[in-house]
Motif scaffolding. Structure first.
Motif, short mmCIF file in Angstrom:
data_model
loop_
_atom_site.label_atom_id
_atom_site.label_comp_id
_atom_site.label_asym_id
_atom_site.label_seq_id
_atom_site.Cartn_x
_atom_site.Cartn_y
_atom_site.Cartn_z
N ARG A 228 0.83 -1.21 0.00
CA ARG A 228 0.00 0.00 0.00
C ARG A 228 0.87 1.26 0.00
NH1 ARG A 228 -3.19 3.38 -1.79
NH2 ARG A 228 -3.94 4.93 -0.31
N ARG A 229 1.99 1.23 0.69
CA ARG A 229 2.89 2.40 0.70
C ARG A 229 3.43 2.67 -0.70
NH1 ARG A 229 6.47 0.92 6.12
NH2 ARG A 229 4.77 1.12 7.65
N TYR A 230 3.86 1.61 -1.39
CA TYR A 230 4.39 1.80 -2.74
C TYR A 230 3.29 2.21 -3.71
CZ TYR A 230 9.17 0.22 -2.01
OH TYR A 230 10.49 0.14 -1.63
N GLN A 231 2.08 1.71 -3.51
CA GLN A 231 0.98 2.13 -4.38
C GLN A 231 0.70 3.61 -4.22
OE1 GLN A 231 -2.99 0.83 -3.29
NE2 GLN A 231 -3.46 0.34 -5.41
N LEU A 232 0.65 4.10 -2.98
CA LEU A 232 0.42 5.53 -2.75
C LEU A 232 1.57 6.36 -3.31
CD1 LEU A 232 -1.23 7.79 -1.44
CD2 LEU A 232 0.00 7.35 0.70
N ALA A 233 2.80 5.88 -3.16
CA ALA A 233 3.95 6.62 -3.69
C ALA A 233 3.88 6.73 -5.21
CB ALA A 233 5.25 5.93 -3.27
N GLN A 234 3.50 5.65 -5.89
CA GLN A 234 3.38 5.70 -7.35
C GLN A 234 2.27 6.63 -7.78
OE1 GLN A 234 5.62 4.16 -9.30
NE2 GLN A 234 4.67 5.26 -10.99
N LEU A 243 6.29 16.22 -7.79
CA LEU A 243 6.88 14.95 -7.36
C LEU A 243 7.20 14.04 -8.53
CD1 LEU A 243 4.70 14.01 -4.25
CD2 LEU A 243 7.05 14.80 -4.25
N ALA A 244 7.17 14.57 -9.75
CA ALA A 244 7.33 13.73 -10.94
C ALA A 244 8.71 13.08 -11.02
CB ALA A 244 7.06 14.54 -12.20
N ALA A 249 10.71 4.47 -4.00
CA ALA A 249 11.00 3.87 -2.69
C ALA A 249 11.14 4.93 -1.61
CB ALA A 249 12.28 3.04 -2.78
N ARG A 250 11.74 6.07 -1.95
CA ARG A 250 11.91 7.13 -0.95
C ARG A 250 10.57 7.76 -0.60
NH1 ARG A 250 16.87 10.99 -1.95
NH2 ARG A 250 17.81 8.93 -1.61
N ILE A 251 9.72 7.98 -1.59
CA ILE A 251 8.40 8.55 -1.31
C ILE A 251 7.57 7.57 -0.50
CG2 ILE A 251 6.29 9.42 -2.38
CD1 ILE A 251 8.65 11.30 -2.60
N ALA A 252 7.71 6.26 -0.79
CA ALA A 252 6.97 5.26 -0.01
C ALA A 252 7.39 5.30 1.45
CB ALA A 252 7.21 3.87 -0.60
N TRP A 253 8.65 5.51 1.72
CA TRP A 253 9.11 5.58 3.11
C TRP A 253 8.63 6.87 3.78
CZ3 TRP A 253 10.74 2.98 7.07
CH2 TRP A 253 11.40 3.64 8.11
N ILE A 254 8.66 7.99 3.06
CA ILE A 254 8.24 9.25 3.66
C ILE A 254 6.74 9.23 3.95
CG2 ILE A 254 7.96 11.71 3.15
CD1 ILE A 254 10.61 11.52 1.58
N ARG A 285 14.45 19.26 -4.34
CA ARG A 285 14.42 17.99 -3.61
C ARG A 285 12.98 17.68 -3.23
NH1 ARG A 285 17.54 17.68 1.42
NH2 ARG A 285 17.06 15.50 1.20
N PRO A 286 12.22 17.07 -4.14
CA PRO A 286 10.80 16.85 -3.86
C PRO A 286 10.55 15.95 -2.67
CG PRO A 286 11.49 15.69 -5.86
CD PRO A 286 12.60 16.58 -5.48
N SER A 287 11.39 14.94 -2.46
CA SER A 287 11.17 14.04 -1.33
C SER A 287 11.37 14.76 0.00
CB SER A 287 12.11 12.83 -1.44
OG SER A 287 13.46 13.26 -1.47
#
Length: 430
Positions: A228-234, A243-244, A249-254, A285-287
């Motif tokens: 679910r984290r990776y789905q939201l990040a994508q 955020l393009a 992986a970094r957005i999924a962690w944040i 630095r979008p993340s």
């Protein structure tokens, strides 16, 4: 044997005169039951130990690497290490030199000596002599055997001559039975003669169905927490402009906290742009920006109702912003040009007025702009008009280079001058 006695200089055994006699000692140790491994875990003495010993006996110089034995015998590295330890503890292998593991250098394999324990000689009544009195004790050689040990040494000789091979796995490939082998005969009867095939009409129309239709057993996959984290990040990277270029992986962690709380990507964007919009051109630095903007938001908006109100307020603020800037939005070129023409006309009208002296040597035209009295919205409006080079040139004629650059910024003025193909010698404002 303790670790201190596992060296050639400290062993009580003797060097094996040939691989054959050493394998006899290996089989005797495995069958006598005198040796017990010091480890409570790991493999025990068995066929694998004899298999490794058989490979060691075939080497001219007993200098095998663990990786070589694992690759040759199709064993794991850990298994090879366990069995080498057992051979050393049983007094059958001793170190001549120990391998090195130095950083930045090539690893060196250990050099072993195949030795026969003194317990083996005593149990079988083997007599040994030291031919050179000055030589070490491990160089003694056998010269005879007692009558009582001849029968046992004969059995060990047969075992040493027998080659041990690695057992094959007996696991079946599938749970079904194997096919019956074909039988050769002259019988004209066939078990397939009683089967009936569907008609061509049924096959062509698709009306024939299998007598035992298969039931779909696969169910839709449900995402776990990480999925679910990776789905939201994508979704954020796909739909949010600034955020393009971010890493998934970094957005999924944040966004892990908001993803675990069940947030949608619209709610994450609204929380990040709640106080001020974000320009993709100014985002380096979008993340990091996303981490700063949504920090603690999952605790502030803990229920769906509060998140729904937040998204509504954010959408209303965006609509108001688009309404305020509709006069100079780049998506409406006709509105921009019409408003810019009105502003240029007002500037030329001001230039036509007679100039007045303010007393400090500065001349101002009647109706000219006083930049110190402009509000923030008016300054942004003038900078939006700066997309037209004629407007910038008119401002230069009206306010001068210093005030024009203070009002429109050096970047916009320079862009307008380049676009107009003019390079006047203007001094910078700062």
């Amino acid at each position: 044997m303790i670790a201190a006695a596992q060296w050639l200089t400290t062993t009580t055994g003797r060097i094996a005169t040939c691989p054959y006699s050493w394998m006899q000692a290996v089989h005797w140790v495995g069958g006598s039951g005198l040796y017990t491994p010091s480890r409570n875990h790991g493999p025990k003495w068995g066929p694998t130990t004899v298999l490794i010993a058989q490979e060691l006996s075939a080497l001219t110089e007993c200098r095998p690497s663990v990786d070589y034995l694992a690759r040759k015998l199709k064993l794991s590295v850990r298994t090879v290490k366990y069995h080498l330890d057992m051979l050393r503890e049983a007094g059958l292998l001793v170190y001549r030199t120990k391998g090195t593991r130095l950083t930045g250098r090539i690893n060196q394999a250990s050099v072993f000596e195949r030795v026969i324990p003194v317990e083996f000689d005593e149990a079988l009544g083997i007599r040994t002599v030291q031919r050179d009195e000055t030589a070490p004790a491990y160089t003694r050689v056998p010269v005879g055997i007692a009558e009582t040990g001849r029968k046992l040494i004969g059995k060990l000789a047969k075992k040493a001559a027998r080659k041990v091979r690695r057992r094959r796995s007996r696991t079946r490939v599938s749970g079904r039975r194997r096919c019956t082998p074909m039988q050769v005969g002259t019988s004209a009867f066939s078990s397939t003669g009683t089967s009936t095939s569907p008609s061509e009409t049924e096959l062509a129309s698709g009306g024939h169905t299998h007598p035992t239709p298969k039931k779909p057993t696969s169910k839709p996959r449900t995402l776990n927490r990480v999925g679910r984290r990776y789905q939201l990040a994508q979704e954020l990277i796909t739909n949010v402009p600034w955020l393009a270029k971010a890493n998934t992986a970094r957005i999924a962690w944040i966004a892990r906290h908001v993803a675990d709380a069940g947030w949608q990507w619209q709610e994450v964007q609204a929380a990040a742009e709640e106080h001020s919009p974000i320009d993709p051109a100014d985002t380096h630095r979008p993340s990091g920006l996303l981490a700063h903007r949504i920090k603690g938001r999952h605790l502030l908006y803990a229920d769906p109702q509060s998140r729904r109100l937040m998204v509504t307020a954010w959408e209303d603020s965006r609509a108001q912003e688009r309404f305020r800037h509709s006069g100079y939005d780049q998506t409406a070129p006709f509105a921009i040009s019409r408003t810019a023409e009105q502003a240029i006309h007002a500037i030329h009208t001001a230039l036509a007025q007679p100039a007045t002296d303010e007393g400090d040597g500065t001349l101002h035209a009647e109706g000219a702009i006083d930049i110190t009295t402009l509000t923030r919205d008016e300054v942004l409006e003038h900078r939006a008009y700066a997309a037209d080079p004629d407007y910038v040139l008119a401002m230069l004629d009206t306010l001068g280079a210093r005030d024009t650059r203070r009002l429109l910024t050096n970047k916009l003025v320079d862009q307008a001058l380049v676009a107009a193909r003019t390079t006047p010698a203007l001094a910078p404002a700062f």
